[in-house]
Design a protein around this motif. Structure first.
Motif, PDB file in Angstrom:
ATOM      1  N   MET A 179     -10.454 -29.946  47.385  1.00 39.20           N
ATOM      2  CA  MET A 179     -10.822 -28.588  47.809  1.00 39.20           C
ATOM      3  C   MET A 179     -10.541 -28.396  49.301  1.00 39.20           C
ATOM      4  O   MET A 179     -10.972 -29.205  50.122  1.00 39.20           O
ATOM      5  CB  MET A 179     -12.311 -28.327  47.553  1.00 39.20           C
TER       6      MET A 179
ATOM      7  N   CYS B  52     -14.432 -29.964  51.075  1.00 38.19           N
ATOM      8  CA  CYS B  52     -15.600 -30.395  50.304  1.00 38.19           C
ATOM      9  C   CYS B  52     -15.560 -31.914  50.223  1.00 38.19           C
ATOM     10  O   CYS B  52     -14.572 -32.491  49.766  1.00 38.19           O
ATOM     11  CB  CYS B  52     -15.573 -29.776  48.904  1.00 38.19           C
TER      12      CYS B  52
ATOM     13  N   LEU C 221     -22.732 -29.999  42.501  1.00 36.07           N
ATOM     14  CA  LEU C 221     -22.918 -30.107  43.950  1.00 36.07           C
ATOM     15  C   LEU C 221     -21.587 -29.948  44.677  1.00 36.07           C
ATOM     16  O   LEU C 221     -20.593 -30.583  44.317  1.00 36.07           O
ATOM     17  CB  LEU C 221     -23.502 -31.487  44.270  1.00 36.07           C
ATOM     18  N   HIS C 222     -21.584 -29.089  45.696  1.00 34.22           N
ATOM     19  CA  HIS C 222     -20.469 -29.049  46.651  1.00 34.22           C
ATOM     20  C   HIS C 222     -21.016 -29.454  48.019  1.00 34.22           C
ATOM     21  O   HIS C 222     -22.228 -29.485  48.244  1.00 34.22           O
ATOM     22  CB  HIS C 222     -19.849 -27.646  46.756  1.00 34.22           C
ATOM     23  N   ASN C 223     -20.106 -29.729  48.928  1.00 34.15           N
ATOM     24  CA  ASN C 223     -20.511 -30.073  50.294  1.00 34.15           C
ATOM     25  C   ASN C 223     -19.543 -29.380  51.258  1.00 34.15           C
ATOM     26  O   ASN C 223     -18.345 -29.666  51.252  1.00 34.15           O
ATOM     27  CB  ASN C 223     -20.453 -31.587  50.508  1.00 34.15           C
TER      28      ASN C 223
ATOM     29  N   VAL D 189     -17.307 -33.724  48.325  1.00 32.32           N
ATOM     30  CA  VAL D 189     -17.515 -34.187  46.956  1.00 32.32           C
ATOM     31  C   VAL D 189     -16.209 -34.155  46.162  1.00 32.32           C
ATOM     32  O   VAL D 189     -15.902 -35.062  45.398  1.00 32.32           O
ATOM     33  CB  VAL D 189     -18.583 -33.320  46.249  1.00 32.32           C
ATOM     34  N   HIS D 190     -15.461 -33.062  46.358  1.00 30.31           N
ATOM     35  CA  HIS D 190     -14.213 -32.866  45.622  1.00 30.31           C
ATOM     36  C   HIS D 190     -13.075 -32.835  46.640  1.00 30.31           C
ATOM     37  O   HIS D 190     -12.847 -31.802  47.287  1.00 30.31           O
ATOM     38  CB  HIS D 190     -14.267 -31.566  44.819  1.00 30.31           C
TER      39      HIS D 190
END
Ligand SMILES: [Cu+2]
Length: 281
Positions: free
Chosen positions: A209, A203, A165-167, A205-206
């Protein structure tokens, strides 16, 4: 006709008026960056990798239209490349090295991913010269490219090539910001923008990024390549202000004249290296 005289018509008119650029010395694009401030998560952002290429270059020219080219250079000691920690989805994200890419400088001082623009061009190329495919790729939990030009009205395609999953979270104030989950099954998200703006992308989530989508309303922009080089072509004769923007170093401008015969105008934008106290950390 003797001597140089017969050759003069073919000589490139290389004129830069007021060639002393001014550096506003701004940090993190604050002077020009409109929009809400992205989170400080940039401390853990990835490198853009060797496969990233300069984007937004206009190629080719025609008689009576000029080319503006040069390099964007850091004067002084560049920050040392810094490897970032991958703390989530390590099996996918950790297969490449993630380097801090806020200020990437080659061994000759060339600054990658600066944006050079010539504003106020009348006539010349239309925005269609930028093409019609604008892709922000996500691979191994890094964005490619780090800086992407997208025209107003053009469709940005955000791809997810990772099985995680990315956001996609944009930080803007002129264009509506968006914050969209992109699970692994959703391989592509499409967005358009209505107004010029430099938009930070993160992102959620990460946290390492990050990238920039630079929304523009004319095609006279270029992103510097790995050597810090840029080239803009197809510029009609005239006097312009050329601008260079870099996310950490701010904006530098210079007056540029494209002669009636077109030809090539060169200029190198030079930034001073950040003071040690202000260096990336
Ligand atoms: Cu992500």
């Amino acid at each position: 006709m003797t001597g140089l005289g017969r050759f003069i018509p073919h000589v490139i008119l290389l004129v830069i008026l007021a060639g002393t650029g001014c550096n506003d010395g701004a940090r993190p694009g604050a002077s020009e960056q409109s929009g809400t401030t992205p989170p400080p998560a940039g401390r853990d952002r990835p490198g853009i990798g060797p496969e990233a290429k300069a984007t937004g270059q206009l190629t080719g020219g025609s008689a009576g239209q000029g080319v503006f080219r040069g390099r964007v250079i850091l004067r002084g000691d560049p920050p040392k490349p810094r490897k970032l920690q991958v703390v989530k989805d390590v099996a996918v994200c950790g297969i490449i090295d993630h380097l801090d890419d806020r200020l990437v400088v080659d061994h000759r001082g060339g600054i990658r991913n600066a944006v050079v623009s010539i504003n106020g061009v009348k006539g010349g190329r239309g925005i269609a010269a930028m093409g019609d495919d604008f892709v922000l790729d996500q691979k191994s939990c890094a964005y490619f490219p780090h800086v992407l030009l997208v025209p107003v009205g053009g469709t940005l395609r955000v791809l997810n090539r990772d099985g995680v999953l990315h956001n996609i979270h944009t930080y803007s104030s002129i264009n509506p910001a968006f914050n969209v989950a992109q699970p692994k099954a959703l391989k592509e998200i499409r967005k358009t923008f209505s107004s010029p703006e430099r938009i930070a992308v993160r992102c959620d989530v990460h946290g390492w990024m990050s990238s920039w989508v630079i929304v523009v309303d004319h095609p006279y922009h270029a992103v510097t390549d790995e050597d810090g080089r840029f080239e803009l072509s197809g510029i009609p004769p005239g006097r312009y202000v050329a601008e260079c923007w870099q996310e950490e170093l701010g904006t530098v401008t210079v007056d540029v004249t494209i002669g009636e015969d077109g030809g090539e105008t060169r200029h190198d934008f030079v930034y001073d290296a950040p003071a040690p106290s202000a260096a990336l950390n």
